[in-house]
Write a protein that holds these residues in place. Structure first.
Motif, PDB file in Angstrom:
ATOM      1  N   GLY A  19       0.832  -1.203   0.000  1.00 39.99           N
ATOM      2  CA  GLY A  19       0.000   0.000   0.000  1.00 39.99           C
ATOM      3  C   GLY A  19       0.866   1.252   0.000  1.00 39.99           C
ATOM      4  N   MET A  20       0.502   2.227  -0.839  1.00 40.95           N
ATOM      5  CA  MET A  20       1.287   3.467  -0.910  1.00 40.95           C
ATOM      6  C   MET A  20       0.355   4.657  -1.025  1.00 40.95           C
ATOM      7  SD  MET A  20       4.572   2.618  -3.277  1.00 40.95           S
ATOM      8  CE  MET A  20       3.811   1.667  -4.570  1.00 40.95           C
ATOM      9  N   MET A  21       0.439   5.533  -0.020  1.00 38.07           N
ATOM     10  CA  MET A  21      -0.395   6.727  -0.012  1.00 38.07           C
ATOM     11  C   MET A  21      -0.155   7.537  -1.279  1.00 38.07           C
ATOM     12  SD  MET A  21      -2.681   7.789   1.951  1.00 38.07           S
ATOM     13  CE  MET A  21      -3.657   9.217   2.288  1.00 38.07           C
ATOM     14  N   VAL A  69      -6.433  -4.449  -0.929  1.00 33.41           N
ATOM     15  CA  VAL A  69      -6.581  -3.066  -0.450  1.00 33.41           C
ATOM     16  C   VAL A  69      -5.814  -2.939   0.866  1.00 33.41           C
ATOM     17  CG1 VAL A  69      -8.164  -1.255   0.308  1.00 33.41           C
ATOM     18  CG2 VAL A  69      -8.854  -2.794  -1.531  1.00 33.41           C
ATOM     19  N   ASN A  70      -5.058  -1.851   0.986  1.00 31.56           N
ATOM     20  CA  ASN A  70      -4.313  -1.559   2.221  1.00 31.56           C
ATOM     21  C   ASN A  70      -5.144  -0.648   3.124  1.00 31.56           C
ATOM     22  OD1 ASN A  70      -2.764   0.891   3.479  1.00 31.56           O
ATOM     23  ND2 ASN A  70      -1.248  -0.725   3.543  1.00 31.56           N
ATOM     24  N   LEU A  71      -5.164  -0.992   4.403  1.00 28.03           N
ATOM     25  CA  LEU A  71      -5.783  -0.122   5.405  1.00 28.03           C
ATOM     26  C   LEU A  71      -4.700   0.194   6.436  1.00 28.03           C
ATOM     27  CD1 LEU A  71      -8.594   1.088   5.989  1.00 28.03           C
ATOM     28  CD2 LEU A  71      -9.050  -0.903   7.444  1.00 28.03           C
ATOM     29  N   THR A  99      -3.215  -4.952   6.244  1.00 24.25           N
ATOM     30  CA  THR A  99      -3.302  -4.007   7.355  1.00 24.25           C
ATOM     31  C   THR A  99      -1.888  -3.564   7.713  1.00 24.25           C
ATOM     32  OG1 THR A  99      -3.310  -5.874   8.901  1.00 24.25           O
ATOM     33  CG2 THR A  99      -5.446  -4.885   8.382  1.00 24.25           C
ATOM     34  N   ALA A 100      -1.782  -2.357   8.231  1.00 24.53           N
ATOM     35  CA  ALA A 100      -0.496  -1.846   8.699  1.00 24.53           C
ATOM     36  C   ALA A 100      -0.802  -0.880   9.825  1.00 24.53           C
ATOM     37  CB  ALA A 100       0.240  -1.134   7.568  1.00 24.53           C
ATOM     38  N   GLY A 101       0.109  -0.785  10.782  1.00 22.95           N
ATOM     39  CA  GLY A 101      -0.088   0.169  11.866  1.00 22.95           C
ATOM     40  C   GLY A 101      -0.629  -0.490  13.122  1.00 22.95           C
ATOM     41  N   GLY A 176      11.032  -4.186   2.246  1.00 23.12           N
ATOM     42  CA  GLY A 176      12.045  -3.177   2.563  1.00 23.12           C
ATOM     43  C   GLY A 176      13.366  -3.502   1.907  1.00 23.12           C
ATOM     44  N   GLY A 177      13.808  -2.626   1.009  1.00 18.09           N
ATOM     45  CA  GLY A 177      15.138  -2.785   0.424  1.00 18.09           C
ATOM     46  C   GLY A 177      15.189  -3.677  -0.798  1.00 18.09           C
ATOM     47  N   ILE A 178      14.037  -4.203  -1.234  1.00 19.87           N
ATOM     48  CA  ILE A 178      14.050  -5.136  -2.365  1.00 19.87           C
ATOM     49  C   ILE A 178      13.641  -4.393  -3.637  1.00 19.87           C
ATOM     50  CG2 ILE A 178      13.016  -7.239  -3.315  1.00 19.87           C
ATOM     51  CD1 ILE A 178      12.694  -7.999  -0.205  1.00 19.87           C
ATOM     52  N   GLY A 198       7.755  -1.245  -2.382  1.00 14.77           N
ATOM     53  CA  GLY A 198       7.081   0.033  -2.524  1.00 14.77           C
ATOM     54  C   GLY A 198       7.853   0.931  -3.473  1.00 14.77           C
ATOM     55  N   THR A 199       9.026   1.359  -3.041  1.00 15.13           N
ATOM     56  CA  THR A 199       9.814   2.334  -3.799  1.00 15.13           C
ATOM     57  C   THR A 199      10.019   1.892  -5.252  1.00 15.13           C
ATOM     58  OG1 THR A 199      10.946   2.860  -1.734  1.00 15.13           O
ATOM     59  CG2 THR A 199      11.953   3.674  -3.751  1.00 15.13           C
ATOM     60  N   ARG A 200      10.376   0.626  -5.448  1.00 15.94           N
ATOM     61  CA  ARG A 200      10.656   0.148  -6.819  1.00 15.94           C
ATOM     62  C   ARG A 200       9.433   0.330  -7.718  1.00 15.94           C
ATOM     63  NH1 ARG A 200      13.983  -0.716 -11.255  1.00 15.94           N
ATOM     64  NH2 ARG A 200      12.342   0.704 -11.849  1.00 15.94           N
TER      65      ARG A 200
HETATM   66  C1  LIG Z   1       5.363   6.612  -1.698  1.00 15.74           C
HETATM   67  C2  LIG Z   1       5.115   5.568  -0.661  1.00 15.74           C
HETATM   68  C3  LIG Z   1       3.978   5.649   0.150  1.00 15.74           C
HETATM   69  C4  LIG Z   1       3.732   4.678   1.120  1.00 15.74           C
HETATM   70  N1  LIG Z   1       2.571   4.737   1.853  1.00 15.74           N
HETATM   71  C5  LIG Z   1       2.243   3.706   2.691  1.00 15.74           C
HETATM   72  C6  LIG Z   1       0.977   3.681   3.344  1.00 15.74           C
HETATM   73  O1  LIG Z   1       0.152   4.588   3.202  1.00 15.74           O
HETATM   74  N2  LIG Z   1       0.700   2.609   4.136  1.00 15.74           N
HETATM   75  C7  LIG Z   1       1.586   1.592   4.321  1.00 15.74           C
HETATM   76  O2  LIG Z   1       1.266   0.629   5.033  1.00 15.74           O
HETATM   77  N3  LIG Z   1       2.804   1.600   3.727  1.00 15.74           N
HETATM   78  C8  LIG Z   1       3.138   2.619   2.912  1.00 15.74           C
HETATM   79  N4  LIG Z   1       4.358   2.601   2.256  1.00 15.74           N
HETATM   80  C9  LIG Z   1       5.296   1.482   2.502  1.00 15.74           C
HETATM   81  C10 LIG Z   1       5.191   0.375   1.436  1.00 15.74           C
HETATM   82  O3  LIG Z   1       3.936  -0.225   1.408  1.00 15.74           O
HETATM   83  C11 LIG Z   1       6.242  -0.733   1.688  1.00 15.74           C
HETATM   84  O4  LIG Z   1       6.016  -1.342   2.945  1.00 15.74           O
HETATM   85  C12 LIG Z   1       7.652  -0.191   1.643  1.00 15.74           C
HETATM   86  O5  LIG Z   1       7.775   0.737   0.598  1.00 15.74           O
HETATM   87  C13 LIG Z   1       8.664  -1.303   1.464  1.00 15.74           C
HETATM   88  O6  LIG Z   1       9.956  -0.776   1.389  1.00 15.74           O
HETATM   89  P1  LIG Z   1      10.694  -0.437  -0.010  1.00 15.74           P
HETATM   90  O7  LIG Z   1      10.221   0.906  -0.387  1.00 15.74           O
HETATM   91  O8  LIG Z   1      12.134  -0.478   0.345  1.00 15.74           O
HETATM   92  O9  LIG Z   1      10.286  -1.480  -1.006  1.00 15.74           O
HETATM   93  C14 LIG Z   1       4.653   3.598   1.316  1.00 15.74           C
HETATM   94  C15 LIG Z   1       5.802   3.537   0.513  1.00 15.74           C
HETATM   95  C16 LIG Z   1       6.043   4.502  -0.458  1.00 15.74           C
HETATM   96  C17 LIG Z   1       7.284   4.399  -1.304  1.00 15.74           C
END
Ligand SMILES: Cc1cc2nc3c(=O)[nH]c(=O)nc-3n(C[C@H](O)[C@H](O)[C@H](O)COP(=O)(O)O)c2cc1C
Length: 321
Positions: A19-21, A69-71, A99-101, A176-178, A198-200
């Motif tokens: 999930g990414m905001m 869906v991420n919550l 879910t996260a948080g 994380g980091g992949i 996420g980042t990738r």
């Molecule tokens: C732009 C962006 C927004 C993010 N927003 C959320 C979010 O709203 N909720 C959440 O659980 N994780 C969020 N994340 C974290 C990602 O879901 C993921 O756990 C994380 O990016 C993994 O690390 P990586 O970026 O090294 O792959 C976000 C990551 C990015 C890059």
């Protein structure tokens, strides 16, 4: 590829887009799911539960593959209507909830009662054990390298992932980091049954952000992230830019409160930074930005990762024998 994660989620490759905001919209999630991974929409990117219902329908019109869906459950003075968002997720027939948080218990229980698979994402073994006890189907464990909230323990994935695999009975997803096939191969060797990125995925053709925001990720090195909110014990890893520099310098003076930095970190500013490609807001990014050199389609990225992963696993086997 076949792991408990591909079986659980009904996907071809054990690759998940977390999930990414502001980024986790239908274009993003559908592209990842169509490429054989699991795409995830971000509930709170939609201003209301009704908007989320429409976004889920939009995503469904773009893919016939499973998506989630991420919550994200964050402490807040005016919390979003989490129960209503979850109600929409259940009613829309979404198959996977991430879910996260904090305190995911009641959401995990309600989702599972509706037949939804739940991945809980967390940054500590104690939280992973709790989520397993609460009924989560899988755990995404986020190492210190990750974008977003790595927590306050500062334990990187190389330690966290094997620890999670040793400790939990449900499948573990390395997060994380992949960003490439080496990372996928390493995660599998450590016993993780999938990866979460996420980042990738932000630096892909389909990511719904400005091309300049993608180029900033391509240009950044592994040293170009920063930890903000450290002094508030709510650490976030973000792309280093003039705004994150300013936040950190205010925090370093000591005694800063959220009010002192609110104007710099407000969500609308971060959203604008992603949508306009300027660096006038906070943008989450992980240390794996140093591994990102291009902007492929999600399908190109995933196929390349899988191919590299297989080749690196074979090399490693040859070295070990
Ligand atoms: C732009 C962006 C927004 C993010 N927003 C959320 C979010 O709203 N909720 C959440 O659980 N994780 C969020 N994340 C974290 C990602 O879901 C993921 O756990 C994380 O990016 C993994 O690390 P990586 O970026 O090294 O792959 C976000 C990551 C990015 C890059």
């Amino acid at each position: 590829m076949k792991t408990r994660i591909t079986e659980l989620l009904g996907i071809r490759y054990p690759i998940i887009q977390g999930g990414m905001m502001w980024v986790g919209r239908a274009e993003m999630a559908a592209a990842v799911s169509n490429a054989g991974g699991l795409g995830i929409l971000t509930a709170l990117t939609q201003p209301t539960p009704a908007d989320l219902a429409r976004e889920i329908e939009r995503c469904r019109s773009m893919t016939d593959k499973p998506f989630g869906v991420n919550l994200t459950l964050l402490p807040s003075i005016n919390p979003p209507p989490y129960d209503e968002y979850l109600g929409v997720i259940i009613k829309s027939g979404v198959q996977v909830l991430e879910t996260a948080g904090n305190n995911p218990g009641k959401y995990i229980a309600r989702a599972r009662a509706a037949g939804i698979k739940v991945i809980h994402k967390c940054v500590a073994i104690r939280h992973a054990l709790k989520a397993q006890a609460l009924g989560a189907d899988a755990i995404s464990i986020d190492g210190f390298e990750c974008a977003g909230h790595p927590g306050e323990d500062d334990v990187p994935g190389l330690v966290l992932i094997p620890l999670a695999v040793r400790t939990l009975t449900i499948p573990v997803i390395a997060s994380g980091g992949i960003a490439d096939g080496r990372g996928l191969a390493a995660a599998l060797v450590m016993g993780a049954e999938g990866v979460n990125m996420g980042t990738r995925f932000c630096a892909t053709v389909e990511a719904p952000i400005h091309p300049d925001a993608k180029q900033a990720l391509v240009d950044a090195s592994e040293r170009d992230t920063q930890l903000i909110f450290r002094t508030l014990h709510n650490t976030a890893r973000v792309l280093k830019n003039p705004i994150s520099d300013e936040v950190v310098s205010i925090e370093r003076k000591g005694g800063a409160t959220f009010e002192d930095i609110r104007h710099l970190v407000v969500g609308v500013r971060g959203r604008a930074a992603l949508e306009t490609g300027t660096n006038d807001g906070i943008v989450s990014a992980g240390q794996c930005v140093g591994l990102i050199n291009d902007v492929p389609t999600c399908a190109e990225l995933i196929e390349r990762m899988v191919g590299e992963c297989r080749a690196h696993l074979q090399n490693a086997c040859a070295w070990a024998n």
